[in-house]
Design an enzyme around this catalytic site. Structure first.
Site, short mmCIF file in Angstrom:
data_model
loop_
_atom_site.label_atom_id
_atom_site.label_comp_id
_atom_site.label_asym_id
_atom_site.label_seq_id
_atom_site.Cartn_x
_atom_site.Cartn_y
_atom_site.Cartn_z
CG ASP A 59 -16.93 -3.50 -2.13
OD1 ASP A 59 -17.54 -2.42 -2.14
OD2 ASP A 59 -15.72 -3.59 -1.90
NE ARG A 111 -4.39 -0.22 -3.30
CZ ARG A 111 -5.03 -1.11 -2.56
NH1 ARG A 111 -6.26 -0.85 -2.17
NH2 ARG A 111 -4.46 -2.25 -2.24
CG HIS A 140 -2.03 -0.94 1.19
ND1 HIS A 140 -3.21 -0.73 1.88
CD2 HIS A 140 -2.18 -2.13 0.56
CE1 HIS A 140 -4.03 -1.73 1.66
NE2 HIS A 140 -3.42 -2.60 0.87
CG ASP A 185 -8.00 -12.55 -0.48
OD1 ASP A 185 -7.84 -13.10 -1.59
OD2 ASP A 185 -8.33 -11.35 -0.37
N PRO A 186 -5.23 -15.06 -1.19
CG PRO A 186 -4.69 -16.92 -2.50
CD PRO A 186 -5.70 -16.41 -1.48
CG ASN A 187 -6.00 -10.22 -3.59
OD1 ASN A 187 -5.52 -9.71 -2.58
ND2 ASN A 187 -7.25 -9.96 -3.96
CG HIS A 243 -14.07 -6.86 -1.06
ND1 HIS A 243 -14.09 -5.60 -1.63
CD2 HIS A 243 -12.79 -7.27 -1.11
CE1 HIS A 243 -12.87 -5.28 -2.03
NE2 HIS A 243 -12.07 -6.27 -1.72
CB SER A 244 -13.25 -4.37 3.65
OG SER A 244 -12.60 -3.17 4.02
CG ASN A 245 -9.69 -1.92 -1.70
OD1 ASN A 245 -8.64 -1.52 -1.22
ND2 ASN A 245 -9.76 -2.53 -2.87
CG ASN A 289 -12.87 -9.47 -3.52
OD1 ASN A 289 -12.05 -10.23 -3.05
ND2 ASN A 289 -12.51 -8.33 -4.10
CE LYS A 349 -9.69 -11.19 3.08
NZ LYS A 349 -10.73 -10.59 2.23
CD GLU A 371 -11.47 -12.93 -0.14
OE1 GLU A 371 -11.49 -11.84 -0.76
OE2 GLU A 371 -11.47 -12.99 1.11
CE1 TYR A 374 -7.73 -8.52 4.29
CE2 TYR A 374 -9.44 -6.87 4.00
CZ TYR A 374 -8.58 -7.81 3.47
OH TYR A 374 -8.56 -8.01 2.11
CE LYS A 404 -5.83 -8.74 0.70
NZ LYS A 404 -6.90 -8.96 -0.30
CG HIS A 409 -8.80 -2.46 4.34
ND1 HIS A 409 -7.46 -2.35 4.09
CD2 HIS A 409 -9.25 -3.45 3.54
CE1 HIS A 409 -7.11 -3.22 3.16
NE2 HIS A 409 -8.18 -3.91 2.82
#
Length: 429
Positions: A298, A408, A29, A226-228, A325-327, A274, A196, A251, A151, A198, A354
């Site tokens: 979301d 971002r 981030h 959650d490995p995206n 879901h959350s960002n 998500n 959870k 996830e 998270y 990430k 988050h």
């Protein structure tokens, strides 16, 4: 007394909000993340609040929509979705938004992310004008509090030296012991009882070890990973086999509905998403292929709170679970999430948030987590109030930025520490 609910003014305020050096499969981030605060003002002086992404590609359609609203009724929420938003389609056509962490971006999904903030603002204004909480406008709450999950992130102790940023109080978490320590801190501060992580940051065996360490430290507590989409189908199946009986759900281990369906067919571990179900058009393929067993809704992606309710009803019809879901988001979005989550009957999984990572907000009072839950406000509207001094301060930060933080880009932030870093090809493992 008859209220005049004609919209007379719409205020858009882009801001930059401090963010921690949280790691993900795309990078880290940035020190600041862009958000957009929407205010819809009626002739009676009622102001409704909304919040969404503040990256540059969202601002043009938001401004075009804002220009169309004066003179319309704040009650005409359906009419919002018929209005023409200016979108530069060449900038968003089938691109990966925020390094892929928000899934594939296109013009329609961008429009919905913008519309969501205006829909929430209109509902907030309606509730304030009528003396009703937003959940009453959505059909009424079925619970008095909403459960959220801690998270957890792998993270650095701070942003790279020489990069302007705000102080970080959390410290590093780069191994199983660090993740467990972070989880304990979340539990002590906020009372979370589910966790959870990430993932997609380190090789899968290291992340398996972190989940096992969490299971040992918090026996019986729900765990997610959650490995995206960072893993291949074989790697996803290996991790699922290793963590069967440990995970509440896995996830987005692999990218895309076809890959998720292949993983789903080879494991008993429920899969959540998500990324491959983010629009109504993606539901049929995913559900008929049994690619996912939990959808993380979301309201930003789906176009607001009412569409979130529609999604939940479709999931219930197919026997698919629902969570949220959350960002990176602030309190306006958390209040909106909580209001709509209170109305979803079949919400059997704690929602993501988050919010504990955000040290700054634009509200006069931060939203509190007690026992890992947020109480559902019965105050009119969303039940939150804007801190105009703080809004102005965070907008000044945005206005004074040279443009490097206004979109971002986790890969660009990673290159501040490692100039050789390039966005990894997927799957990474």
């Amino acid at each position: 007394m008859t209220r005049d609910l004609t919209i007379t003014e719409v205020r858009l305020t882009p801001i930059l909000v401090a963010d921690a050096p949280l790691l993900n499969t795309q990078g880290v981030h940035q020190p600041y993340t862009p958000r957009l605060i929407v205010e819809v003002v009626t002739a009676d002086g009622v102001t409704g609040l909304g919040e969404t992404y503040g990256d540059a590609r969202y601002l043009e359609p938001a401004r075009s929509l804002a220009a169309l609203l004066p003179g319309r009724s704040v009650m005409d929420v359906n009419g919002l979705f018929a209005l023409d938003l200016a979108v530069d389609e060449s900038r968003v056509a089938d691109t990966l938004d925020a390094g892929g962490l928000r899934g594939v971006q296109n013009a329609d999904k961008l429009r919905l992310s913008v519309l969501s903030a205006f829909e929430v603002a209109c509902l907030d204004a309606q509730g304030k004008a009528l003396g009703l909480p937003v959940h009453a406008l959505l059909g009424g709450k079925v619970r008095d509090s909403v459960e959220y999950s801690a998270y957890l992130f792998y993270k650095w102790a701070g942003h790279p030296e020489g990069v302007p940023c705000e102080p970080d109080e959390w410290g590093a978490a780069l191994d199983p012991a660090g993740i467990v320590a972070q989880a304990r801190e979340f539990t002590e501060r906020y009372g979370f009882t589910s966790f959870k992580l990430k993932g997609g940051v380190f090789p899968p065996d290291e992340e398996i070890a972190a989940v096992r360490a969490l299971a040992e430290a918090f026996p019986g507590h729900p765990l997610r990973l959650d490995p995206n989409g960072a893993w291949s189908v074989p790697t996803s199946l290996k991790v699922a086999a290793e963590l069967a009986g440990v995970l509440e759900y896995l996830e987005d281990p692999a990218l895309g509905t076809a890959a998720m369906a292949e993983v789903s067919a080879g494991t008993s571990v429920p899969l959540a998403t998500n990324m491959c179900v983010t629009t109504f058009g993606e539901i049929r393929e995913a559900f008929t292929a049994d690619a996912v067993q939990v959808v993380l809704s979301d309201h930003h992606y789906w176009g607001g709170l009412r569409n979130t309710g529609r999604l939940a009803a479709i999931c219930a019809a197919f026997g698919v679970g629902v969570s949220m879901h959350s960002n990176t988001h602030l309190g306006i979005s958390l209040a909106a999430m909580t209001q709509v989550a209170a109305t979803v009957p079949d919400l059997h999984h704690a929602c993501d948030s988050h919010y504990p990572w955000q040290s700054e907000d634009v509200l006069t009072e931060r939203i509190e987590f007690t026992g890992g839950r947020v109480a559902v406000s019965d105050a009119p509207g969303l039940g939150v109030e804007l801190d105009r001094d703080e809004l102005a301060r965070l907008h000044r930060r945005w206005a004074e930025d040279d443009g490097t933080m206004r979109d971002r880009d986790d890969a660009a932030a990673m290159r501040a520490a490692d100039p050789r870093w390039r966005t990894p090809a997927m799957p990474r493992w």
